[in-house]
Design a protein around this motif. Structure first.
Motif, short mmCIF file in Angstrom:
data_model
loop_
_atom_site.label_atom_id
_atom_site.label_comp_id
_atom_site.label_asym_id
_atom_site.label_seq_id
_atom_site.Cartn_x
_atom_site.Cartn_y
_atom_site.Cartn_z
N LYS A 26 1.12 -0.98 0.08
CA LYS A 26 0.20 0.02 -0.07
C LYS A 26 0.80 1.28 0.08
CE LYS A 26 -3.89 -0.99 2.48
NZ LYS A 26 -4.47 -1.11 4.07
N ALA A 27 1.95 1.03 0.92
CA ALA A 27 2.93 2.36 0.76
C ALA A 27 3.50 2.65 -0.39
CB ALA A 27 3.84 2.02 1.88
N ALA A 28 3.83 1.57 -1.16
CA ALA A 28 4.29 1.59 -2.58
C ALA A 28 3.12 2.18 -3.59
CB ALA A 28 4.70 0.08 -3.07
N GLY A 29 2.01 1.79 -3.22
CA GLY A 29 0.89 2.44 -4.24
C GLY A 29 0.87 3.95 -4.08
N GLN A 30 1.09 4.40 -2.59
CA GLN A 30 1.21 5.90 -2.53
C GLN A 30 2.41 6.50 -3.25
OE1 GLN A 30 0.86 6.39 1.86
NE2 GLN A 30 -1.09 5.99 1.87
N MET A 31 3.42 5.82 -3.06
CA MET A 31 4.78 6.46 -3.82
C MET A 31 4.62 6.68 -5.36
SD MET A 31 6.84 6.42 -1.23
CE MET A 31 6.61 5.93 0.39
N GLN A 32 3.52 6.05 -5.94
CA GLN A 32 3.47 6.22 -7.25
C GLN A 32 3.36 7.72 -7.69
OE1 GLN A 32 3.51 3.91 -9.29
NE2 GLN A 32 3.22 2.27 -8.26
N GLU A 33 2.75 8.44 -6.84
CA GLU A 33 2.68 9.99 -6.99
C GLU A 33 3.72 10.56 -6.47
OE1 GLU A 33 0.34 10.24 -9.19
OE2 GLU A 33 -0.49 8.18 -8.65
N VAL A 34 4.75 10.08 -5.97
CA VAL A 34 5.83 10.88 -5.44
C VAL A 34 7.11 10.79 -6.21
CG1 VAL A 34 7.70 10.83 -3.45
CG2 VAL A 34 5.10 10.41 -2.91
N ASP A 35 7.30 12.19 -6.73
CA ASP A 35 8.26 12.03 -8.17
C ASP A 35 9.76 11.85 -7.56
OD1 ASP A 35 9.55 15.00 -8.80
OD2 ASP A 35 8.48 14.55 -7.03
N GLY A 36 9.94 11.96 -6.39
CA GLY A 36 11.39 11.85 -5.87
C GLY A 36 11.54 10.25 -5.60
N CYS A 37 10.35 9.55 -5.56
CA CYS A 37 10.63 8.13 -5.25
C CYS A 37 10.61 7.41 -6.80
CB CYS A 37 9.23 7.69 -4.43
SG CYS A 37 9.67 5.64 -4.13
N GLU A 38 12.00 6.61 -6.89
CA GLU A 38 12.22 6.15 -8.34
C GLU A 38 12.06 4.65 -8.04
OE1 GLU A 38 15.47 7.72 -10.24
OE2 GLU A 38 15.14 9.84 -9.57
N LEU A 39 11.92 3.94 -6.99
CA LEU A 39 11.87 2.66 -6.91
C LEU A 39 11.57 2.19 -5.49
CD1 LEU A 39 12.42 0.10 -8.57
CD2 LEU A 39 14.83 -0.18 -7.36
N TYR A 40 10.46 1.50 -5.17
CA TYR A 40 10.19 1.03 -3.81
C TYR A 40 9.35 -0.54 -4.18
CZ TYR A 40 8.09 1.35 0.75
OH TYR A 40 8.06 1.18 2.22
N LEU A 41 10.38 -1.38 -3.98
CA LEU A 41 9.85 -2.72 -4.24
C LEU A 41 9.78 -3.37 -2.96
CD1 LEU A 41 11.88 -3.74 -7.20
CD2 LEU A 41 9.69 -2.79 -7.26
N VAL A 42 8.66 -4.38 -2.67
CA VAL A 42 8.70 -5.18 -1.48
C VAL A 42 9.11 -6.76 -1.87
CG1 VAL A 42 6.99 -5.99 0.25
CG2 VAL A 42 6.80 -3.69 -0.76
N ASN A 43 9.82 -7.16 -1.09
CA ASN A 43 10.43 -8.64 -1.46
C ASN A 43 10.35 -9.47 -0.02
OD1 ASN A 43 12.10 -7.85 -3.83
ND2 ASN A 43 12.39 -6.47 -2.33
N VAL A 44 9.92 -10.64 -0.31
CA VAL A 44 10.23 -11.73 0.65
C VAL A 44 11.19 -12.71 0.11
CG1 VAL A 44 7.87 -11.46 1.59
CG2 VAL A 44 8.47 -13.28 -0.09
N THR A 45 11.62 -13.72 1.39
CA THR A 45 12.73 -14.91 0.91
C THR A 45 12.03 -16.11 1.07
OG1 THR A 45 13.36 -14.78 3.07
CG2 THR A 45 14.49 -13.14 1.50
N GLU A 46 12.47 -17.25 0.51
CA GLU A 46 12.09 -18.11 0.41
C GLU A 46 12.06 -18.99 1.79
OE1 GLU A 46 13.65 -20.52 -2.66
OE2 GLU A 46 12.44 -22.25 -2.36
N ASN A 47 12.99 -18.59 2.67
CA ASN A 47 13.34 -19.66 3.91
C ASN A 47 13.33 -18.58 5.01
OD1 ASN A 47 15.68 -18.41 3.08
ND2 ASN A 47 16.19 -20.27 2.03
N GLU A 48 12.81 -17.58 5.21
CA GLU A 48 12.93 -16.40 6.35
C GLU A 48 11.50 -16.14 6.52
OE1 GLU A 48 15.91 -14.33 4.63
OE2 GLU A 48 17.12 -14.34 6.49
N PRO A 49 10.52 -16.91 7.45
CA PRO A 49 9.03 -16.47 7.48
C PRO A 49 8.83 -15.10 7.91
CG PRO A 49 9.58 -18.33 8.82
CD PRO A 49 10.91 -18.07 8.02
N GLU A 50 9.75 -14.75 8.65
CA GLU A 50 9.65 -13.39 9.14
C GLU A 50 10.55 -12.23 8.70
OE1 GLU A 50 7.35 -15.66 11.31
OE2 GLU A 50 9.37 -16.15 12.15
N THR A 51 10.83 -12.47 7.34
CA THR A 51 11.65 -11.36 6.90
C THR A 51 11.08 -10.73 5.72
OG1 THR A 51 13.62 -12.35 7.58
CG2 THR A 51 14.15 -11.09 5.59
N ILE A 52 11.20 -9.46 5.55
CA ILE A 52 10.45 -8.79 4.28
C ILE A 52 11.77 -7.68 3.94
CG2 ILE A 52 9.13 -6.96 3.69
CD1 ILE A 52 7.00 -7.99 5.27
#
Lengths: 100, 100
Positions: A26-52
């Protein structure tokens, strides 16, 4: 001229990874309009269930700082805070490449 | 459907960071035509003179694998290899966000 990049590692409370990921998307969605924000990606990993990992690139540090006071940011931060057990970040100088 | 992401940390031989960064930026240039490559960014950090981080997002693992055999890739890899002391990577599932 390099840009202001960072990898932000969130450690969530047990079982809260997907809930926090939704808030960060949702935060990334809000960044769509923020011209100083060029990249905002959300990632998880395969084997760390509490890591983003969030990958960010900003025009400069000031653009990043300003984003924290944007309308809607405070609401999302207060939703996210109880789900977070820890935050670490790797500060980067983004030299260039494909995608920004 | 998540995408195939990764943070690749290169540790260079002493004094070779900038030379390797130039080679990696050339590789990023070659990725412009590679449609399975959605992001390939070259980063350095403020206080680690032998560290480079590359941020990558691929359509899928197969697209990434195929890129290693592209024309020109082998040449760059052979130029880079003597400058590299170590490589580590954080494998990611990129859920989405702004910029890809």
């Amino acid at each position: 001229m390099s840009k202001h990049g960072m990898y932000v590692k969130f450690t969530t409370q047990t079982g809260q990874r997907d809930s926090l990921a939704q808030i960060l998307l949702k935060a990334a969605g809000q960044m769509q309009e923020v011209d100083g924000c060029e990249l905002y990606l959300v990632n998880v990993t395969e084997n760390e269930p509490e890591t983003i990992w969030v990958t960010e690139v900003w025009r400069d540090a000031a653009a990043h700082q300003a984003s924290l006071t944007l309308e809607g940011a405070e609401e999302l931060i207060s939703q996210a805070r109880p789900l977070i057990a820890g935050i670490e970040s790797i500060k980067l100088q983004t030299l260039g490449g494909k995608g920004i």
